[in-house]
Write an enzyme that holds these catalytic residues in place. Structure first.
Site, short mmCIF file in Angstrom:
data_model
loop_
_atom_site.label_atom_id
_atom_site.label_comp_id
_atom_site.label_asym_id
_atom_site.label_seq_id
_atom_site.Cartn_x
_atom_site.Cartn_y
_atom_site.Cartn_z
N HIS A 150 37.88 27.24 55.01
CA HIS A 150 36.95 28.37 54.99
C HIS A 150 36.92 29.14 53.67
CE1 HIS A 150 36.66 27.53 59.22
NE2 HIS A 150 37.90 27.92 59.44
N PRO A 184 36.27 44.05 59.14
CA PRO A 184 36.85 44.99 58.17
C PRO A 184 36.04 46.30 58.16
CG PRO A 184 36.32 42.87 57.15
CD PRO A 184 35.71 42.88 58.51
N GLU A 185 36.72 47.41 58.25
CA GLU A 185 36.04 48.69 58.13
C GLU A 185 36.22 49.23 56.71
OE1 GLU A 185 35.76 51.52 61.15
OE2 GLU A 185 36.21 50.15 62.80
N ARG A 200 33.88 32.78 60.05
CA ARG A 200 32.68 32.89 60.89
C ARG A 200 31.38 32.95 60.09
NH1 ARG A 200 33.38 36.90 65.81
NH2 ARG A 200 31.32 36.04 66.24
#
Ligand SMILES: [Zn+2]
Length: 272
Positions: free
Chosen positions: A91, A2-3, A110
């Site tokens: 997750h 994500p930016e 992750r």
């Protein structure tokens, strides 16, 4: 990853569900993400009232009178609002249950994200924040600043604007896009930028980020009961990922090079 625009859109999406709400309790199902998670977080957050949600660089800060919960999405993290009886997803590592019946859930396959608690604002003394440069959308990031910071610097301009000590939140995608808009090659040596280049580039950085945030705003509903795969917005990239495709301005092939091991895209005709 994500930016900044994705992080800002996340905040805009979750804020209405958090402000003025009381945290009933919280639940952590992992010991660590990128770092170990303080096991007292939930004890500290129970019954606390949320005042607002803010952002510094790509850190999301949910805060109340006596607490600051700082969250970084890492590579694959997402925050979403869920309802009381929504089944937990694989997750989902962390959740805040609110007195409104909604929950904030953090999902991160992750596990490169971060969650940390503090009683004082992390902006004051946390080492992660101390050396950060200005926000790209703030007035502090302007042509004079960029001109000053680029003097005597022998690194590629793309690396300079991706350096968080110079300016925060300009990642690989938006750096490429801003340089195209400013008509500057990504590999141009920073110290060779003219005042005009710095003017164009500082404006372009703001423009591409604002445009992406605006695009993201229209998909805000995705954050409510979303599947957590927000991905990148339907942003019409001019150069990013367009290797060998015709430039929108001049029809030349878009070129791809590596700068500091990151893929970089540009038009050799439009960018000098
Ligand atoms: Zn071109």
């Amino acid at each position: 990853m994500p930016e900044l625009p994705e992080v800002q859109t996340t905040i805009d999406g979750i804020r209405p569900y958090l402000v003025d709400k009381k945290i009933l309790n919280c639940n952590i199902s992992v010991k660590k993400l990128r770092w170990k998670i303080d096991k007292d977080i939930c004890k500290n957050l129970a019954n606390a009232k949320i005042i607002d949600v803010s952002r510094r660089a790509k850190y999301i800060i949910i805060y109340g009178k006596e607490f600051f919960l700082t969250i970084h999405l890492g590579m694959t993290g997402t925050l979403r609002i869920a309802q009381e009886n929504d089944i937990k997803k694989k997750h989902d590592h962390f959740e805040l249950r609110l007195n409104s019946g909604y929950m904030l859930r953090f999902n991160d396959p992750r596990k490169f994200g971060m969650i940390f608690f503090s009683k004082e604002s992390p902006l004051k003394d946390n080492r992660l924040f101390l050396s950060l440069g200005p926000e790209p959308l703030s007035e502090d990031f302007n042509s004079d600043y960029l001109f000053k910071k680029s003097r005597k610097r022998n690194i590629a301009i793309k690396n300079l604007i991706m350096n968080a000590n110079i300016v925060v939140g300009v990642g690989n995608i938006y750096a490429s896009e801003a340089l195209f808009l400013a008509k500057i090659r990504p590999q141009k040596v920073s110290k060779k930028l003219t005042k005009k280049n710095c003017e164009d580039l500082s404006k372009s950085v703001k423009k591409v980020l604002r445009r992406a945030i605006k695009k993201g705003g229209s998909s805000i509903n995705d954050y409510i009961n979303a599947d957590g795969k927000s991905g990148y917005f339907q942003y019409d990239f001019k150069v990013y990922g367009r290797t060998s495709l015709p430039c929108h301005n001049c029809q030349s092939d878009i070129l791809q090079i590596k700068i500091n091991q990151r893929s970089s895209f540009y038009c050799k005709n439009c960018q000098k």
